[in-house]
Structures are given as C-alpha cells and as structure tokens.
Scaffold this motif. Structure first.
Motif, PDB file in Angstrom:
ATOM      1  N   ALA A 219       9.345  69.795  59.105  1.00  0.00           N
ATOM      2  CA  ALA A 219       9.138  70.355  60.231  1.00  0.00           C
ATOM      3  C   ALA A 219       9.194  69.440  61.615  1.00  0.00           C
ATOM      4  O   ALA A 219       9.947  69.944  62.589  1.00  0.00           O
ATOM      5  CB  ALA A 219       8.123  71.486  60.420  1.00  0.00           C
ATOM      6  N   GLU A 220       8.313  68.436  61.697  1.00  0.00           N
ATOM      7  CA  GLU A 220       8.137  67.608  62.840  1.00  0.00           C
ATOM      8  C   GLU A 220       9.296  66.848  63.033  1.00  0.00           C
ATOM      9  O   GLU A 220       9.883  66.813  64.027  1.00  0.00           O
ATOM     10  CB  GLU A 220       6.828  66.830  62.657  1.00  0.00           C
ATOM     11  N   ILE A 221       9.946  66.475  61.903  1.00  0.00           N
ATOM     12  CA  ILE A 221      11.217  65.554  62.215  1.00  0.00           C
ATOM     13  C   ILE A 221      12.311  66.496  62.609  1.00  0.00           C
ATOM     14  O   ILE A 221      13.193  66.062  63.452  1.00  0.00           O
ATOM     15  CB  ILE A 221      11.692  64.874  60.855  1.00  0.00           C
ATOM     16  N   PHE A 222      12.441  67.600  62.089  1.00  0.00           N
ATOM     17  CA  PHE A 222      13.636  68.480  62.567  1.00  0.00           C
ATOM     18  C   PHE A 222      13.414  68.939  63.911  1.00  0.00           C
ATOM     19  O   PHE A 222      14.377  68.859  64.771  1.00  0.00           O
ATOM     20  CB  PHE A 222      13.709  69.778  61.659  1.00  0.00           C
ATOM     21  N   LEU A 223      12.209  69.157  64.509  1.00  0.00           N
ATOM     22  CA  LEU A 223      12.085  69.377  65.739  1.00  0.00           C
ATOM     23  C   LEU A 223      12.126  68.292  66.658  1.00  0.00           C
ATOM     24  O   LEU A 223      12.696  68.347  67.795  1.00  0.00           O
ATOM     25  CB  LEU A 223      10.457  69.799  66.180  1.00  0.00           C
ATOM     26  N   ASP A 224      11.916  67.285  66.337  1.00  0.00           N
ATOM     27  CA  ASP A 224      12.018  66.013  67.080  1.00  0.00           C
ATOM     28  C   ASP A 224      13.580  65.775  67.270  1.00  0.00           C
ATOM     29  O   ASP A 224      13.935  65.276  68.422  1.00  0.00           O
ATOM     30  CB  ASP A 224      11.247  64.712  66.582  1.00  0.00           C
ATOM     31  N   LEU A 225      14.359  65.650  66.315  1.00  0.00           N
ATOM     32  CA  LEU A 225      15.704  65.364  66.258  1.00  0.00           C
ATOM     33  C   LEU A 225      16.455  66.493  67.138  1.00  0.00           C
ATOM     34  O   LEU A 225      17.379  66.443  67.709  1.00  0.00           O
ATOM     35  CB  LEU A 225      16.271  65.632  64.926  1.00  0.00           C
ATOM     36  N   LEU A 226      15.934  67.811  67.021  1.00  0.00           N
ATOM     37  CA  LEU A 226      16.614  69.019  67.612  1.00  0.00           C
ATOM     38  C   LEU A 226      16.439  68.682  69.092  1.00  0.00           C
ATOM     39  O   LEU A 226      17.374  68.997  70.093  1.00  0.00           O
ATOM     40  CB  LEU A 226      15.782  70.277  67.019  1.00  0.00           C
ATOM     41  N   ARG A 227      15.260  68.365  69.661  1.00  0.00           N
ATOM     42  CA  ARG A 227      14.864  68.143  71.060  1.00  0.00           C
ATOM     43  C   ARG A 227      15.706  67.141  71.464  1.00  0.00           C
ATOM     44  O   ARG A 227      16.027  67.136  72.599  1.00  0.00           O
ATOM     45  CB  ARG A 227      13.477  67.915  71.111  1.00  0.00           C
ATOM     46  N   ALA A 228      16.179  65.953  70.898  1.00  0.00           N
ATOM     47  CA  ALA A 228      16.708  64.970  71.375  1.00  0.00           C
ATOM     48  C   ALA A 228      18.275  65.043  71.220  1.00  0.00           C
ATOM     49  O   ALA A 228      18.791  64.256  71.807  1.00  0.00           O
ATOM     50  CB  ALA A 228      16.193  63.915  70.529  1.00  0.00           C
ATOM     51  N   ARG A 229      18.771  66.002  70.640  1.00  0.00           N
ATOM     52  CA  ARG A 229      20.145  66.082  70.400  1.00  0.00           C
ATOM     53  C   ARG A 229      20.758  67.124  71.390  1.00  0.00           C
ATOM     54  O   ARG A 229      20.327  68.061  71.694  1.00  0.00           O
ATOM     55  CB  ARG A 229      20.567  66.428  68.999  1.00  0.00           C
ATOM     56  N   PRO A 230      22.127  66.852  71.873  1.00  0.00           N
ATOM     57  CA  PRO A 230      22.508  67.856  72.950  1.00  0.00           C
ATOM     58  C   PRO A 230      22.924  69.215  72.326  1.00  0.00           C
ATOM     59  O   PRO A 230      23.272  69.374  71.284  1.00  0.00           O
ATOM     60  CB  PRO A 230      23.932  67.216  73.312  1.00  0.00           C
ATOM     61  N   ALA A 231      22.666  70.016  73.231  1.00  0.00           N
ATOM     62  CA  ALA A 231      22.922  71.565  72.958  1.00  0.00           C
ATOM     63  C   ALA A 231      24.356  71.847  72.619  1.00  0.00           C
ATOM     64  O   ALA A 231      25.317  71.453  73.135  1.00  0.00           O
ATOM     65  CB  ALA A 231      22.481  72.407  74.087  1.00  0.00           C
ATOM     66  N   GLY A 232      24.464  72.593  71.484  1.00  0.00           N
ATOM     67  CA  GLY A 232      25.942  72.907  70.965  1.00  0.00           C
ATOM     68  C   GLY A 232      26.323  71.916  69.969  1.00  0.00           C
ATOM     69  O   GLY A 232      27.342  72.055  69.347  1.00  0.00           O
ATOM     70  N   ALA A 233      25.781  70.619  69.891  1.00  0.00           N
ATOM     71  CA  ALA A 233      26.235  69.681  69.117  1.00  0.00           C
ATOM     72  C   ALA A 233      25.053  68.898  68.227  1.00  0.00           C
ATOM     73  O   ALA A 233      25.064  67.789  68.055  1.00  0.00           O
ATOM     74  CB  ALA A 233      26.950  68.422  69.981  1.00  0.00           C
ATOM     75  N   GLU A 234      24.081  69.978  67.956  1.00  0.00           N
ATOM     76  CA  GLU A 234      22.943  69.409  66.932  1.00  0.00           C
ATOM     77  C   GLU A 234      23.350  68.748  65.776  1.00  0.00           C
ATOM     78  O   GLU A 234      22.845  67.664  65.282  1.00  0.00           O
ATOM     79  CB  GLU A 234      21.797  70.434  67.120  1.00  0.00           C
ATOM     80  N   LYS A 235      24.090  69.447  65.027  1.00  0.00           N
ATOM     81  CA  LYS A 235      24.648  69.136  63.790  1.00  0.00           C
ATOM     82  C   LYS A 235      23.293  68.603  62.812  1.00  0.00           C
ATOM     83  O   LYS A 235      23.305  67.375  62.528  1.00  0.00           O
ATOM     84  CB  LYS A 235      25.434  67.947  63.867  1.00  0.00           C
ATOM     85  N   ILE A 236      22.488  69.700  62.521  1.00  0.00           N
ATOM     86  CA  ILE A 236      21.388  69.294  61.793  1.00  0.00           C
ATOM     87  C   ILE A 236      21.425  70.263  60.801  1.00  0.00           C
ATOM     88  O   ILE A 236      21.384  71.483  60.951  1.00  0.00           O
ATOM     89  CB  ILE A 236      20.001  69.150  62.511  1.00  0.00           C
ATOM     90  N   HIS A 237      21.114  69.950  59.375  1.00  0.00           N
ATOM     91  CA  HIS A 237      20.956  70.810  58.526  1.00  0.00           C
ATOM     92  C   HIS A 237      19.405  70.588  57.886  1.00  0.00           C
ATOM     93  O   HIS A 237      18.848  69.313  57.868  1.00  0.00           O
ATOM     94  CB  HIS A 237      21.836  70.209  56.932  1.00  0.00           C
ATOM     95  N   TRP A 238      18.663  71.593  57.714  1.00  0.00           N
ATOM     96  CA  TRP A 238      17.253  71.577  57.129  1.00  0.00           C
ATOM     97  C   TRP A 238      17.510  72.292  55.678  1.00  0.00           C
ATOM     98  O   TRP A 238      17.421  73.624  55.966  1.00  0.00           O
ATOM     99  CB  TRP A 238      16.107  71.936  58.241  1.00  0.00           C
ATOM    100  N   LEU A 239      16.945  71.806  54.611  1.00  0.00           N
ATOM    101  CA  LEU A 239      17.088  72.344  53.473  1.00  0.00           C
ATOM    102  C   LEU A 239      15.669  72.225  52.831  1.00  0.00           C
ATOM    103  O   LEU A 239      15.019  71.286  53.006  1.00  0.00           O
ATOM    104  CB  LEU A 239      18.021  71.538  52.330  1.00  0.00           C
TER     105      LEU A 239
END
Length: 470
Positions: A219-239
């Motif tokens: 969860a912490e890694i997902f949140l950290d990457l989410l905050r650092a990546r541009p809106a609309g181009a996050e391109k993150i999967h969390w499984l």
C-alpha cells in the motif's frame, strides 16, 4: 564496533552471545545493561552497521505501533536506552512534545536504533556467525565467526565461548516461486519491496509498474508511486491474493492479541490448534493501516476532479500462476482470478513484490546442535514458554530465540510492541532471578476459560440452603 573481536576465552566465557543485531537483540542488549551485577554479553552481526529496512524508509511512513514500543520502555521505563532519552540526547524533547506524534516515522525509529547500537557495549558488526556447537566437556556453547572487512570479505576467524545463546537473525524477503527466476536474474525489473527505495527512480521512469501484495508495504509503495506519477498517466497495477485490500485490525480489544496474556494463552494451545489459528489471523498483522487506505482513496479521488479516472488498476483476489520475459525489457504475468476462475495476461515494465518475509533459515548454523534439538510433528523447533529451544536435558545452557516462534507464541512474535517484554522474560530466565518484574495481567480479554475444580457435592441428607425464597 566493527573491527575488534571480543577477548573472552574458555576461562572467562560470556553469559550470553547474541546472533544478529536487529531491534529485538538490540532490545535484549539494552536491557542486559540494567541487570544487577552485570552480564558478560556479546552480539554479532554480519552487516557493517545497524540499518532497519532501509529500502522501506519511505518519506512519511510511520511505525504501526506507538513510540512506547521502543527497545526498553514496556519493561523498564527508566532505562537510559528509551526513545525519550534518545530525544533528550538530541535536544528534541520539546519539538516531539509539541508534534504530538504517538506513531513516529520509520526513519526516526531507525535513527533511534542506530543511536543505541553505536553506544551499547558488546556490539560486533562485520562478524558473520558460521556455527554454534555444544561442548559437553566444558558445558559451554562454542560460537564460530568470521570477521569481515569493509568489502564483506573474510578477514579473520574467531570463536567465542558462552553459557547461553540467543538467535535474533530476523527474516528475509519472500519471493513467490513463479517469480523467483525473474527476481534472481540480473537486469530484470522484478524486485522485492525491501529494495524499493534503492530502485525508486528506475520505477518512476518505467512506463508501467505492477505491485503484488496487499499488505502495508504494498500500500505504501502504491501510494508513493501514485503521488509521484502524472495524473492521467499513472499506469500502475496493484494486485493481491487476498479477497480485499483490507484494513488491519486495530481496535483496542483486537490489539490485545499483541499482549503477553495472549502470547501465554496461545503457547498453551495444542499444536494443531495453533497451526490452524495463525493463517486465520492474517488481518491482525498483514492488513493495511486505515490512514494509508484513506490516503490512497483521497489521492485517487483527487485525480477525478476534472473528469476521467486515474490510470490505476486495483484488483484483489488474483494470484500469479507463471511469469516470463517479453522481448528484452518487459515482464508478462499470467494471472488467475480465484473467485471468477478466469485467467488473463498482464504485460508490465517493472514488478515490485510486496510479498512479505519468512524466517531466515538457521539449519546450517545450528547443525552442531542437531543431536540435542527437539522438534514438533511438523519438524519445527519446539520452544518453551520462556523462548528457549527445547534441548536434550544434557545441555545445561540455553538457546533463546527472538522472532522465530510464531508457530509456538502466535502473531505477536514479530511485533515491536512485545520486544521489551520478551527480552525481559529472557533475562529473567537466564539469571534465574527477576531483574525485570513483569505484569501478571496485560489484557482485559480473558482468552480462554479458567479451569476450575469440580464443584463440591454435599453428602446425602445434608440440608441445602435455598437460593430463592418462595
């Protein structure tokens, strides 16, 4: 201390030798300093210095236990090795007082432990323990070690003699079987969350990132990457394999599973009952802090304010069947949804495995004790209620364990909140005295029924007093 070797011999053995210098053995070393009359102790660790999960000291990430769960306070609040005394030594008591932080940042906890490890006597970093044996003629344990140089190369060999040993070697990152070949291969972007910060820039540069694992680290890694990546181009999967991204059980009565009362209750249960119980209690220690869940949802919601949805996919109930490389830079995950019984493929540029940790194997190190060790029906070491390995009666010394007893003591084994109490229990056992008086009761919950004697049955003809008046 990294370069010197303890100078005790057969005529002057140690009272206790610790293997591994993590928070738990650091707690034991700190409390050992307060034992009246003193104890001759030495602690060894192959690392050049103390560091606590350096790859996960994400900015803003906090401990999941209050600051009172430091090395010593819950056993000895007056100890000079407390977190509050650390703050005092840094002239930071008043800033901490006004910050009103009950849960401190992980980076601050790491700094506190490094402060203690640098000042406690008997800390021997750069020493790799190779073998532990029992010498029946001397009635002592022999601990063989290799002294390492700054590059981790063998520099010298040594041996310590001790009446007692404590194992605190900690855990190691766990990589699921389908992903081990990729994680072990060089230059393949599949890494464990333990190494996250070391590869953060590389992950931020990747076009698409997949995180596997539903616990706090994921969860912490997902949140950290989410905050650092541009809106609309996050391109993150969390499984995640779990059925939901579930909150950690953090109710007041739920937390009583991390008390000495519950530990004693759990230890007294039959072996099969303990085996069945631990997997069912995953939400006590493998869920996600509610503040982190809230922050994730807030960030996702913020990205919908101007229309559209963030390019982030969160899917629980999924397991990775197999995985392989595609071309030279991408990874293909073969997925199965457990409830739907459906299968799919996901191509990604990088994978972060937030898949937890397992106890570090010590079979080779303890091979010399094999003839004396006693095991349960599953082949695991038997551990008594004072955290000692159950050994043959001919062994007069004790081998204690820290954070290797979940199968006998329950989910509190890796919890920092029980560190000081367990250390005090070990020291009370080792000295045969009570340098640290411990509370008899620690929870409002009574986890089992009290065993009572059979009620007295009056002799025939004896008159009974009625309970009610007619």
């Amino acid at each position: 201390m990294t370069g010197s070797t303890p100078q005790r011999d057969l005529d002057h053995p140690h009272d206790l030798v610790g293997i591994g210098i993590g928070p738990f053995n650091l707690s034991l070393a700190a409390l050992a300093q307060g034992v009246p009359g003193g104890l001759a102790t030495a602690f060894y660790d192959q690392n050049p210095a103390f560091h606590w999960h350096p790859g996960l000291l994400i900015e803003g990430a906090t401990l999941q236990v209050p600051f009172l769960a430091d090395l010593v306070t819950l056993a000895d609040p007056a100890s000079p090795w407390s977190f509050l005394n650390y703050l005092r030594s840094r002239d930071r008591l008043f800033p901490f007082y006004f910050a009103e932080k009950f849960h401190i940042q992980r980076a601050e906890y790491d700094a506190y432990c490094r402060w203690a490890s640098a000042q406690l006597p008997g800390m021997h970093f750069g020493h790799q323990v190779d073998a532990v044996r029992w010498n029946p003629e001397r009635a002592l344990f022999e601990v063989d070690f290799t002294q390492l140089d700054n590059d981790g190369e063998a520099e010298a060999l040594g041996r310590a003699y001790t009446r007692n040993v404590v194992l605190g070697v900690g855990t190691e990152p766990y990589v699921p079987e389908p992903l081990r070949p990729l994680a072990d291969a060089p230059n393949v972007p599949v890494l464990h969350s333990a190494d996250y910060l070391h590869h953060r820039e590389r992950l931020l540069a990747a076009e698409h990132v997949t995180i596997i694992g539903s616990g706090q680290s994921g969860a912490e890694i997902f949140l950290d990457l989410l905050r650092a990546r541009p809106a609309g181009a996050e391109k993150i999967h969390w499984l995640a394999r779990t059925e939901a991204f579930a909150p950690m059980e953090y109710s007041k009565l739920g937390l009583e599973h991390f008390t000495p009362d519950y530990t004693r209750y759990f230890h007294a249960l039959p072996e099969q009952t303990r085996n069945d119980l631990v997997p069912r209690q995953w939400q006590l220690h493998k869920g996600i802090d509610t503040d982190t869940i809230t922050a994730i949802h807030d960030e996702l919601y913020r990205r919908t304010l101007h229309g559209g949805w963030p390019d982030a996919v969160l899917t629980p109930g999924v397991r990775v069947r197999t995985a392989g490389r595609v071309a030279t830079t991408k990874v293909e995950l073969h997925l199965e949804h457990v409830q739907q019984s459906t299968r799919s493929r996901l191509t990604t540029d990088a994978v972060v495995l937030a898949t937890g940790y397992r106890e570090r194997p010590v079979d080779r190190m303890l091979a010399g004790l094999d003839p004396y060790l006693r095991h349960d029906s599953a082949g695991r070491a038997r551990i008594d209620d004072e955290f000692r390995l159950v050994l043959d009666a001919s062994v007069t010394g004790s081998v204690y364990v820290q954070n290797a007893e979940k199968h006998t003591h329950g989910v509190g084994a890796p919890d920092l909140g029980l560190a000081a109490w367990r250390s005090a229990t070990i020291l009370n056992s080792l000295t045969g005295k009570e340098p640290y008086p411990l509370p008899r009761r620690t929870a409002f919950t009574s986890f089992g029924l009290e065993r009572r004697e059979a009620p007295h049955i009056p002799a025939q003809g004896q008159k009974l007093t009625p309970l009610t008046q007619s």
